[in-house]
Design a protein around this motif. Structure first.
Motif, PDB file in Angstrom:
ATOM      1  N   ALA A 181      -3.060  -3.734   1.768  1.00 26.82           N
ATOM      2  CA  ALA A 181      -3.856  -4.326   0.681  1.00 26.82           C
ATOM      3  C   ALA A 181      -4.172  -5.782   1.016  1.00 26.82           C
ATOM      4  O   ALA A 181      -3.264  -6.568   1.306  1.00 26.82           O
ATOM      5  N   GLU A 221      -5.586   0.216  -6.745  1.00 29.08           N
ATOM      6  CA  GLU A 221      -6.105   1.494  -6.259  1.00 29.08           C
ATOM      7  C   GLU A 221      -4.939   2.414  -5.857  1.00 29.08           C
ATOM      8  O   GLU A 221      -4.952   3.599  -6.149  1.00 29.08           O
ATOM      9  N   ASP A 222      -3.918   1.860  -5.205  1.00 31.29           N
ATOM     10  CA  ASP A 222      -2.820   2.687  -4.704  1.00 31.29           C
ATOM     11  C   ASP A 222      -1.735   2.937  -5.750  1.00 31.29           C
ATOM     12  O   ASP A 222      -1.121   3.999  -5.755  1.00 31.29           O
ATOM     13  N   HIS A 233      -6.919  -3.531  -4.204  1.00 30.77           N
ATOM     14  CA  HIS A 233      -6.380  -2.473  -3.334  1.00 30.77           C
ATOM     15  C   HIS A 233      -5.016  -1.997  -3.840  1.00 30.77           C
ATOM     16  O   HIS A 233      -4.682  -0.818  -3.722  1.00 30.77           O
ATOM     17  N   TYR A 262      -9.627  -3.634   6.513  1.00 27.33           N
ATOM     18  CA  TYR A 262      -8.936  -2.730   5.586  1.00 27.33           C
ATOM     19  C   TYR A 262      -9.782  -2.437   4.351  1.00 27.33           C
ATOM     20  O   TYR A 262      -9.774  -1.329   3.834  1.00 27.33           O
ATOM     21  N   ASP A 263     -10.518  -3.451   3.896  1.00 29.53           N
ATOM     22  CA  ASP A 263     -11.390  -3.227   2.743  1.00 29.53           C
ATOM     23  C   ASP A 263     -12.449  -2.176   3.104  1.00 29.53           C
ATOM     24  O   ASP A 263     -12.723  -1.262   2.323  1.00 29.53           O
ATOM     25  N   ARG A 300     -11.082   1.361   3.235  1.00 34.98           N
ATOM     26  CA  ARG A 300     -10.959   1.911   1.876  1.00 34.98           C
ATOM     27  C   ARG A 300     -12.326   2.302   1.325  1.00 34.98           C
ATOM     28  O   ARG A 300     -12.460   3.301   0.619  1.00 34.98           O
ATOM     29  N   ASN A 360       0.867  -1.181   0.000  1.00 39.51           N
ATOM     30  CA  ASN A 360       0.000   0.000   0.000  1.00 39.51           C
ATOM     31  C   ASN A 360       0.898   1.224   0.000  1.00 39.51           C
ATOM     32  O   ASN A 360       2.061   1.137   0.386  1.00 39.51           O
TER      33      ASN A 360
END
Ligand code: TXA
Ligand code: MG
Length: 320
Positions: free
Chosen positions: A149, A157-158, A154, A281-282, A285, A142
């Motif tokens: 992630a 996304e980063d 994820h 974590y999901d 986000r 991440n």
């Protein structure tokens, strides 16, 4: 015309081996969270990881090995007290910080410290790769300060679609990072709560690892704001029903009702921390995707050490 979603770059083990040999970082799966890997002997690859993540150079990396023998090549006198922990938890979500020999690991990987962090991941794809490349350093995949992630999306996304991601049929199992133990003055100290609970560690070493919540952090990583969504999180064990309506959303448990909430996101059942950690974590986000700016978080959970890792991450995410 139909707009096609750009395919992210997925690579095979053979492709990952060759990318890593050329100092190109590759995202790799582990049983805890995804990592962003470079070869542990490759200063240039390691430098690129720090740049890609925007990671402060004072925050050292974990070396991922495929065996105890491989660990022994780095460590300056493996303490006997490490052996029962390795037997009990490797491969698995336990990282050990130990003194290292001079010249075996680039300084940049250990942020100049005389110690380094080691773990053997419990993930077949990762282990197959490490057997071919040798030990890999891998921080979580991440951008610095973002939640780790737990799924390839994820990482996209980063880092966008151009970062190579190792293909695997095996998902992350824990969804939270490894527990870190630091060997210091002949005792184990807890550097980070994580996938392995303090109680299971106690059952092996005979005492709870020492924890210094108020002191200077033992892990340099603890100094940086972590796991942070854009939304302001307010953690509460009790509140009036009406108060829930003053937040954009409530992050809570699937077996509870939040009558006045404008929106509710469920971590999982309040009776079982594991699925909640897996989803945390999901969900952090997703709070950003929904552009929530204020979120009430239900932290009314039993005072059991099993919830400590989740509470620790929520506290960090809320900026405490
Ligand atoms: O589950 C995990 O541990 C994941 C997967 C990818 O293995 N990795 C991970 O790495 O969480 P990262 O870089 O996000 O966190 C590593 C932590 C940091 O907080 C760092 O400060 C600490 O390990 N660390 C590394 N070397 C250390 C050392 N020599 N002394 C104290 N802490 C150390
Ligand atoms: Mg991390």
């Amino acid at each position: 015309m139909v707009a096609l979603k750009k395919e992210a770059m997925r690579v095979t083990i053979a492709e990952a081996v060759s990318l890593l040999a050329n100092s190109s970082p590759v995202a790799i799966p582990t049983e805890t969270v995804w990592g962003l890997a470079a070869r542990a002997d490759d200063e240039e690859g390691i430098r690129r990881i720090f740049t890609l993540k925007n990671r402060p150079p004072s925050n050292p990396l974990i070396v991922h090995v495929d065996s105890k023998t491989s660990l022994e090549a780095y460590v300056n006198g493996l303490p006997d007290e490490a052996l029962p922990l390795i037997d009990a938890f490797w491969p698995g979500g336990l990282t050990l910080v130990l003194p290292v020999k001079e010249g075996v690991l680039p300084k940049i990987a250990r942020a100049g410290l005389p110690t380094a962090a080691f773990r053997m991941p419990d993930h077949e794809t990762a282990l197959t790769l490490i057997q071919q490349t040798g030990p890999l350093v891998a921080p979580s995949a991440n951008k610095s300060g973002r939640p780790s992630a737990t799924i390839p999306e994820h990482i996209e996304e980063d880092f966008g679609m151009d970062l190579p991601i190792l293909n695997t049929p095996i998902p992350c199992r824990h969804g939270i990072e490894s527990t870190i133990l630091i060997w210091k003055a002949s005792k184990w100290h807890l550097g980070r709560f994580g996938a392995i609970s303090p109680c299971s560690i106690e059952s092996i070493i005979g005492y709870l690892p020492l924890y210094h919540a108020e002191d200077r952090p033992l892990c340099p990583g603890q100094m940086f704001r972590h796991y942070a969504p854009q939304a302001r999180l307010t953690l509460k064990t009790t509140w009036e029903q009406e108060e829930a309506a003053t937040f954009d959303a409530v992050l809570g448990f699937s077996d509870r009702s939040y009558l006045k909430a404008k929106a509710v996101l469920h971590l999982g059942p309040s009776t079982n921390p594991e699925p909640c950690m897996y989803r945390l974590y999901d969900l952090l986000r997703r709070l950003d995707q929904h552009k929530f700016s204020s979120v009430l978080v239900d932290i009314d959970v039993p005072p059991s050490p099993l919830w400590l890792a989740l509470l620790d991450r929520l506290k960090k995410a809320s900026g405490h």
